[in-house]
Write a protein that holds these residues in place. Structure first.
Motif, short mmCIF file in Angstrom:
data_model
loop_
_atom_site.label_atom_id
_atom_site.label_comp_id
_atom_site.label_asym_id
_atom_site.label_seq_id
_atom_site.Cartn_x
_atom_site.Cartn_y
_atom_site.Cartn_z
N UNK A 1 -30.18 13.28 86.63
CA UNK A 1 -29.23 12.79 87.64
C UNK A 1 -28.04 13.75 87.72
N UNK A 2 -27.68 14.22 88.93
CA UNK A 2 -26.57 15.17 89.06
C UNK A 2 -25.25 14.55 88.63
N UNK A 3 -24.38 15.40 88.07
CA UNK A 3 -23.08 14.96 87.61
C UNK A 3 -21.97 15.53 88.50
N UNK A 4 -20.73 15.08 88.23
CA UNK A 4 -19.60 15.61 88.97
C UNK A 4 -19.44 17.11 88.72
N UNK A 5 -19.77 17.54 87.49
CA UNK A 5 -19.70 18.97 87.17
C UNK A 5 -20.69 19.76 88.01
N UNK A 6 -21.89 19.19 88.24
CA UNK A 6 -22.88 19.85 89.09
C UNK A 6 -22.36 20.01 90.51
N UNK A 15 -13.77 20.43 88.78
CA UNK A 15 -14.14 19.01 88.67
C UNK A 15 -12.98 18.14 89.17
N UNK A 16 -11.74 18.58 88.89
CA UNK A 16 -10.57 17.82 89.35
C UNK A 16 -10.54 17.71 90.88
N UNK A 17 -10.93 18.79 91.56
CA UNK A 17 -10.95 18.76 93.03
C UNK A 17 -11.99 17.77 93.53
N UNK A 36 -17.22 19.99 99.22
CA UNK A 36 -17.54 19.00 98.20
C UNK A 36 -18.49 17.95 98.76
N UNK A 37 -18.21 17.47 99.98
CA UNK A 37 -19.08 16.46 100.59
C UNK A 37 -20.48 17.00 100.84
N UNK A 38 -20.57 18.26 101.25
CA UNK A 38 -21.89 18.88 101.47
C UNK A 38 -22.65 18.97 100.15
N UNK A 39 -21.95 19.32 99.07
CA UNK A 39 -22.60 19.43 97.76
C UNK A 39 -23.09 18.06 97.29
N UNK A 40 -22.29 17.04 97.52
CA UNK A 40 -22.68 15.68 97.14
C UNK A 40 -23.95 15.28 97.88
N UNK A 41 -24.00 15.61 99.19
CA UNK A 41 -25.17 15.26 100.00
C UNK A 41 -26.40 16.04 99.54
#
Length: 378
Positions: A1-6, A15-17, A36-41
Motif C-alpha cells: 500500500x502506498x505511503x505519504x512518503x511514496x 512529506x510535509x508538503x 501532489x494530487x496527481x501523485x495521489x491519483x
C-alpha cells in the motif's frame, strides 16, 4: 500500500508538503498542489484518517442533529449539508433528536464523544440543556433553521443559519387580502420554536398592512405535524364565522389541513383558499396547485457548513446569524386563475405572474364572495 512518503517522492516534494495539501494546514502553490494530487491519483494513495486525527486532533467529521429527517424540508437541508461537507473533505454523522429536549442533549453528547470537529443542530422548542452542554464543552456549533435570540440561561451565543420567516408569511396574508379575504386563518407551528413565533409575527404584520383586524381565534397551533394541523383546521372551521382562507405554516401541516378540508367536503379554492409555508416536490401536482413560500433548503444546509468551517478556522470571531431569502411560488390554491402555459394571475389584475398583486386594502372590484357558511361547515 502506498505511503505519504511514496507520494512525496513521486511528486518531488517533501512529506510535509503532502501533509499540508491533504490537511489544508498551510497554503501550497497551485502547481505544487496539483503535482501532489496527481501523485495521489497515480499511486492510489488513501490517507489514514485515524492516524491523521491523532496528529491533528481533527477527525474531519461533522455531527448533524435534526428532527424529522423524513420531512422533505429537512431531507433537502441534509443534502445541502452533505454535499458541502464532502466538497471540503468532511464526513457526516447524523442523529435525530425527535424534538425532545432530553433526547436532544443525549444525541449531541454521543456525537461529541465521536470526536466530531463541530456540530450543526436544529434545536428543539426548549434548547436549554443543548446550549448548556455545547457551551460547557466549548463545542463549535451552528444552530440550523430555528434560531435562539439572545442568551438562554447565560448560554453563549452560537452561529445561526435560517430562512427569513416574517416577511414571507406577511406576503401570503397580503396576497390573500388582495383577493378579497377578510378572515384568514393560520395553522401555526409548535409553540416555542422560533419559526413558529416568527411566522405568527409575519401573519400579524400582514394583517396590519392589509388593514385587517387581528382575531386571536384565527391562529391555532398545528404543532408542526399533520395530525395536529388536521385538528387545528377543524377548530378553525367550527368558529361561528369561519375563515375563508387558510395559511399553513409548514409542509406537514399543509397535508393535515387538506385532509380535514376533504373530509368536510370543502373544495380548494372554491370553498376556502389555501396558501402554505414550505414548497415541496409534489406541491405542483396537487389540484389545485399549491401557492407556497419556498425555502432555500439546500442552500441553508450548505451555508451552515460554510459557517461552521469558518468557526473552526477562527474560533474567537463574533457569533453571527445568517438569514437566507425565501421565494413566493404563485399557483392556484389561493384562488388565482391559471392561464394557458401554466402561468398564474390574480383575478382582475394585469400584474406579471412573477410579481402578484398584494395591495394593503383590496379594491372592491377584486373582492371575493364569501362561501355559504352551511356549505363550508358540512
Amino acid at each position: 500500500m502506498p505511503t505519504m512518503a511514496d507520494v512525496a517522492r513521486s511528486a518531488g516534494v517533501s512529506v510535509a508538503t503532502v501533509s499540508h495539501v491533504l490537511n489544508e494546514t498551510r497554503p501550497v502553490l497551485p502547481h505544487t498542489r496539483q503535482a501532489v494530487l496527481d501523485a495521489i491519483e497515480e499511486l492510489g494513495y488513501t490517507p489514514n484518517t485515524l492516524a491523521r486525527s491523532l496528529v491533528t486532533s481533527r477527525t474531519r467529521s461533522i455531527g448533524l442533529a435534526v428532527s424529522a429527517i423524513s420531512n422533505p424540508y429537512f431531507t433537502e437541508i441534509l443534502q445541502g449539508v452533505e454535499a458541502a461537507a464532502l466538497e471540503k473533505g468532511y464526513s457526516l454523522l447524523i442523529a435525530d433528536p425527535h424534538d425532545d429536549p432530553g433526547h436532544e442533549r443525549k444525541v449531541v453528547q454521543l456525537l461529541h464523544e465521536r470526536r466530531v470537529d463541530g456540530m450543526i443542530v436544529a434545536p428543539s422548542a426548549d434548547p436549554r440543556e443543548l446550549l448548556a452542554y455545547l457551551g460547557r464543552h466549548a463545542v463549535p456549533a451552528v444552530l440550523l433553521d430555528r434560531v435562539i435570540d439572545g442568551h438562554v440561561d447565560s448560554a453563549p451565543r452560537f452561529d445561526q443559519v435560517c430562512a427569513e420567516n416574517t416577511e414571507p408569511t406577511a406576503r401570503l396574508v397580503t396576497h390573500l387580502a388582495g383577493l378579497g379575504h377578510r378572515r384568514i386563518g393560520l395553522v401555526a407551528g409548535l409553540p416555542g420554536l422560533s419559526t413558529t413565533s416568527e411566522r405568527i409575527a409575519g401573519y400579524r404584520q400582514g394583517l396590519a398592512a392589509a388593514g385587517l383586524p387581528l382575531d386571536e381565534r384565527l391562529v391555532v397551533p398545528g404543532n408542526s405535524e399533520s395530525d395536529g394541523a388536521g385538528e387545528a383546521t377543524a377548530t378553525l372551521l367550527s368558529l361561528p364565522v369561519p375563515p375563508t382562507a387558510l395559511i399553513t405554516a409548514n409542509n406537514a401541516m399543509t397535508i393535515g389541513a387538506l385532509r380535514t378540508l376533504r373530509a368536510r367536503g370543502l373544495s380548494v379554492p372554491d370553498d376556502i383558499a389555501l396558501c402554505c409555508f414550505d414548497d415541496f416536490t409534489w406541491a405542483d401536482l396537487f389540484s389545485p396547485r399549491l401557492t407556497a413560500i419556498a425555502q432555500p433548503s439546500r442552500e441553508i444546509g450548505a451555508e451552515a457548513v460554510r459557517v461552521l468551517l469558518e468557526r473552526l478556522a477562527s474560533p474567537d470571531r463574533p457569533a453571527r446569524t445568517v438569514r437566507l431569502p425565501c421565494a413566493f411560488v404563485h399557483r392556484t390554491s389561493c384562488g388565482c386563475r391559471e392561464e394557458s402555459g401554466g402561468k398564474t394571475r390574480n383575478p382582475g389584475t394585469t400584474n406579471s405572474p412573477s410579481t402578484p398583486s398584494t395591495p394593503s386594502t383590496p379594491p372592491p372590484s377584486t373582492s371575493r364572495k364569501e362561501p355559504s357558511r352551511d356549505r363550508r361547515r358540512r
